[in-house]
Every structure is written in structure tokens, then in C-alpha cells.
Scaffold this motif. Structure first.
Motif, PDB file in Angstrom:
ATOM      1  N   VAL A 418      -8.785  -9.325  -4.304  1.00  0.00           N
ATOM      2  CA  VAL A 418      -7.532  -8.556  -4.357  1.00  0.00           C
ATOM      3  C   VAL A 418      -6.423  -9.477  -4.852  1.00  0.00           C
ATOM      4  O   VAL A 418      -6.139 -10.506  -4.237  1.00  0.00           O
ATOM      5  CB  VAL A 418      -7.161  -7.966  -2.982  1.00  0.00           C
ATOM      6  CG1 VAL A 418      -5.807  -7.258  -3.050  1.00  0.00           C
ATOM      7  CG2 VAL A 418      -8.246  -7.009  -2.511  1.00  0.00           C
ATOM      8  N   GLU A 421      -0.919  -7.190  -4.112  1.00  0.00           N
ATOM      9  CA  GLU A 421      -0.706  -6.679  -2.763  1.00  0.00           C
ATOM     10  C   GLU A 421       0.741  -6.211  -2.629  1.00  0.00           C
ATOM     11  O   GLU A 421       1.631  -6.991  -2.292  1.00  0.00           O
ATOM     12  CB  GLU A 421      -1.010  -7.753  -1.732  1.00  0.00           C
ATOM     13  CG  GLU A 421      -2.451  -8.257  -1.792  1.00  0.00           C
ATOM     14  CD  GLU A 421      -2.758  -9.271  -0.707  1.00  0.00           C
ATOM     15  OE1 GLU A 421      -2.772  -8.886   0.473  1.00  0.00           O
ATOM     16  OE2 GLU A 421      -2.945 -10.459  -1.053  1.00  0.00           O
ATOM     17  N   LYS A 439      -8.377   3.692  -2.219  1.00  0.00           N
ATOM     18  CA  LYS A 439      -9.458   2.843  -1.688  1.00  0.00           C
ATOM     19  C   LYS A 439     -10.265   3.585  -0.619  1.00  0.00           C
ATOM     20  O   LYS A 439     -11.498   3.452  -0.548  1.00  0.00           O
ATOM     21  CB  LYS A 439      -8.870   1.549  -1.123  1.00  0.00           C
ATOM     22  CG  LYS A 439      -8.367   0.596  -2.199  1.00  0.00           C
ATOM     23  CD  LYS A 439      -7.731  -0.651  -1.598  1.00  0.00           C
ATOM     24  CE  LYS A 439      -7.235  -1.577  -2.706  1.00  0.00           C
ATOM     25  NZ  LYS A 439      -6.564  -2.786  -2.170  1.00  0.00           N
TER      26      LYS A 439
END
Length: 456
Positions: A418, A421, A439
Motif C-alpha cells: 500500500v 494512504e 477493498k
């Protein structure tokens, strides 16, 4: 025939009033106060090589002269603007000759030492190292940027501050009463408000304050001479006279030096901390000091991405429009667009998620090198490419009812990494909520796909 009398050349008031001993020196108490560093050096009778770093008019040259006199050293003034390596060699020879005759040390004072290039600075090194010369350099620029590391390691750096308004007021009043070197014989006084105005305009610069005073005194005396009744009248420098003297205040600023970096740092941090008042003040200071407005516009464009990002996607457009507006209008009309943009950026929600994301990406690229693009993401314009698997298994997102597909878009070595963020601030809160829902939906599909495979 009577020969004309030659008058001595005029010496500016600031030069005449230069203190000759530490007791007359005003300001820099952290260095010259009782028990402080320079006091201790003088009491010990030894002066090491020094770099005096401070703004114009803070007392660098005066302190160097006082230090040399205090230990009875030979004082050699050297201008980095007017002199070069040839003159350094001459000074070295003179210092060697002097040392053979007496133990008197030689202090070489180099004004504006930051203007020397590397080879010129290196010319000092062996003679400072051997103790033949005690170097005192004066600079308005950050020594860590402008002075070579070998020379800097042989010198103690002392930081001088701009003089306080009360210090400058003391200097001005002393000049008005000093009959030997100052203006005492003119019997002039100055209004309190005029004194405050003068010292504030001097902006911490003692030389500038005395130059203002000398001009104001001349204007006052000329006005008095024009008044026939002035013989018994007051001889006071007025606020009006000071305003006439000042005309336009000159701010302490160097568009390529230490003050430039200090002010742009203050602007950036004020924007980041959501303080519009601080932001427009530091922006105004840089504009008043002569900074290139388009440089400021570029910095705000960078800020819009680095510190706001998708928390307010409109911020980047505002910053770009600001640059375009200034480019079209110029000074002074275009400066208002800079102020408007600064106020907008300061009050926008903040996020450095894009900035952090980019650094994570760069770190992984540096660590993993040129990872191959997964086959299903590759374009296949030829039959050969299709035969070896280019594009095989690729899912077209628009064919899905939610516009979502369950496929990996990173190289195999980076699966599930990831990078972006988003925060909970501004529009990024919407983005974060959207990504969370996507997600979750993809996770449910993955579970269903796994169950289906198990059943089959």
C-alpha cells in the motif's frame, strides 16, 4: 600667493563613532557581556581564529578591531571584494618579517570572506594552521554554505544578532552628545517618536541608523539656517524630518543567501500550519525584499501538492492560476494573486499523503530495480505477443457493474503493498471512504471466487 587650505576628507558619522574599546561597544551581550566568550578571550590575552557571522551593521568589523587592540596585535584589514591571492602572499611575508622582529601576533581581518572562492580560502589554511596568522573573517552568509570545511574547522564561528531598537537608540543618543567624534557641537536633540521611527527603520543595522541620523541632522541644520528666528529656537530633529530622511525603508534580505532560506522556510511552515496571517506576512516580506514573485508562485504550486494534495484538489489549480495571473499582470497588480493564493493554501485542509506515497514508491524502486510488468497488464499489438501471454487474463473494468476488477496491478514482488494512504481531512476523507468500500467489495468477491473454486 596663499595656497588654498586643504580640508580633511569627510568621514561618515558611522565611521567616526566606531567604538575603540569593549566598554563602548553596544549590543551582542551574549558575546561581550561580563564572563562571556569574548570577554574571557581578552582577559586570557589570546585570540583564536574566528568567523563572525551576522547581518550588516551588527558590529563585526568593530569587534575584530577591538580584539586586535586588546591583545596589542598587528591588525591587517583585507577585503575579499578588492583583494586576491597575490595580496595574501604579501601579507604572509609581512607577518613572517614581523614575527622575526617581535612576538606581536598578526590578526588578518577578512571582510566578506564568503566572497572568496575555494582556492582563495585554501591559501589561508597553512598559515592559520601554523599560527602565523590569526584569521578573523566577517560574513553575512551562513558559513556552512560559503566557507570551505577545512577552513571552517580551524575557526570558531560566532553568531551576531541584529541590534535591538533600544541598543540603536543608545547609539544615536551617544552620537548626538559626543562632541569629539559625533554631532555634539551641533547641540541637536531628537523627538522620542522620531528616535523610535529612525531605529525601527534601521532594522537592526547600526551603520544604517547613524547614516540616517547624519542625514536628518543635515536637513535639520539646513532648515534652521533658513529661519531667521532660529538663533534662539529649539534644535530638535523632528518626526517629519526623519520621514523625509527615510523616504523608503530598505529591508534586510538577500534573494540568494541565508535570509532567503529563513524567510521561505517561515512561509512554507506558516502555510503548512494553516496560519494565513503568518503566510501573507512572510510572503509580503519576501516581495518587499525583492524576491522574484514567480519563484514564490512556484513554491506555492509545490506546496499545493506536497502539503495539501487530494485533501483539496482545487488547491493545485488555485496555485497554477496564481502563477498565470501574475505572469499576465506583473507587479504590483499581480502580487494580489499571490496573496490570495497564500491565504487559500493556508486555510485549505492539509495532507502529505501524496508526498509520503511518492517517497515510498521511490524507495521500493531503488530497492527492487526494474521489475517486469505482469503479463496480463501488457499491451499485445502483435500475434507473437499474444502467443507468449501478453494481455492474457486482463479484465476490462468497464465490463463490471461496479467498475471494479479482481486483478493485481503491481509486480509479483510487491503484491499487497500500500503506497497511497489518504487522511481523514478534506476531500481525502471521501477518497478514503471510497477505497475502503472498494477493498471490502473486492475482498468479498475474492472469498466468493475461492468458495466457487472449492465447489468446482
Amino acid at each position: 600667493m596663499t595656497m588654498p587650505e586643504h580640508k580633511p576628507p569627510h568621514r561618515p558619522l558611522a565611521e567616526r563613532m566606531r567604538p575603540r574599546c569593549l566598554e563602548d561597544f553596544v549590543g551582542q551581550e551574549h558575546l561581550v557581556g561580563q564572563g562571556k566568550f569574548l570577554r574571557q578571550l581578552i582577559d586570557g590575552g589570546t585570540i583564536p581564529s574566528l568567523v563572525l557571522w551576522g547581518p550588516p551593521g551588527s558590529g563585526k568589523t568593530t569587534l575584530a578591531t577591538i580584539l586586535a587592540q586588546a591583545i596589542s596585535a598587528q591588525f591587517v584589514f583585507f577585503s575579499a571584494v578588492l583583494s586576491g591571492v597575490k595580496e595574501i602572499r604579501q601579507i604572509v611575508e609581512q607577518a613572517k618579517s614581523l614575527r622575526e622582529q617581535s612576538p606581536k601576533p598578526t590578526i588578518l581581518f577578512v571582510d566578506e570572506i564568503h566572497r572568496f572562492n575555494k582556492s582563495q580560502q585554501d591559501a589561508f589554511l597553512p598559515h592559520v594552521e601554523s599560527g602565523l596568522l590569526t584569521l578573523i573573517g566577517a560574513t553575512t552568509e551562513n558559513p556552512s554554505f560559503e566557507i570551505t570545511a577545512p577552513l571552517l574547522s580551524r575557526c570558531q564561528v560566532l553568531l551576531l544578532a541584529p541590534l535591538r531598537s533600544e541598543d540603536l537608540q543608545q547609539v544615536v543618543r551617544r552620537a548626538l552628545t559626543d562632541s569629539l567624534d559625533g554631532l555634539g557641537e551641533q547641540h541637536l536633540d531628537i523627538e522620542d517618536q522620531a528616535l523610535r521611527l529612525l531605529t525601527e527603520a534601521a532594522d537592526g543595522d547600526c551603520r544604517r541608523a547613524l547614516n540616517y541620523l547624519e542625514t536628518a541632522a543635515s536637513l535639520t541644520l539646513e532648515a534652521l539656517r533658513r529661519q531667521e528666528s532660529a538663533a534662539g529656537g529649539g534644535r530638535t530633529i523632528s518626526t517629519t524630518c526623519i520621514l523625509e530622511t527615510l523616504q523608503q525603508k530598505t529591508l534586510r534580505y538577500d534573494a540568494s543567501g541565508e535570509e532567503h532560506y529563513n524567510l521561505i522556510s517561515a512561509l512554507h511552515k506558516s502555510l503548512r500550519d494553516s496560519d494565513p496571517d503568518g503566510a501573507v506576512y512572510w510572503l509580503g516580506r519576501m516581495l518587499a525584499g525583492g524576491e522574484d514573485p514567480l519563484y514564490l508562485a512556484r513554491r506555492m504550486i509545490r506546496f499545493a501538492s506536497e502539503d495539501i494534495g487530494n485533501a483539496d484538489p482545487q488547491a493545485l489549480q488555485v496555485a497554477l492560476n496564481c502563477r498565470e495571473a501574475y505572469h499576465m499582470l506583473g507587479t504590483p497588480e499581480g502580487e494580489l494573486a499571490l496573496i490570495q493564493a497564500a491565504a487559500y493554501l493556508a486555510t485549505a485542509p492539509k495532507s502529505n499523503a501524496a508526498y509520503v506515497c511518492y517517497h515510498k514508491v521511490r524507495a521500493d524502486i531503488q530497492r527492487t530495480g526494474s521489475l517486469p510488468v505482469p503479463l496480463h497488464l501488457r499491451n499485445a499489438p502483435t500475434s507473437l505477443m499474444k502467443d507468449i501471454g501478453y494481455g492474457r487474463g486482463y479484465q476490462y473494468a468497464h465490463d463490471d457493474r461496479d467498475g471494479l476488477v479482481l486483478q493485481e496491478h503491481l509486480p509479483a514482488e510487491l503484491v499487497n503493498t500500500v503506497y497511497y494512504e489518504p487522511t481523514n481531512r478534506g476531500y481525502e476523507a471521501v477518497i478514503k471512504d471510497r477505497l475502503t468500500k472498494w477493498k471490502l467489495l473486492l475482498k468479498q468477491r475474492a472469498q466468493q471466487h475461492g468458495q466457487k473454486k472449492t465447489t468446482e
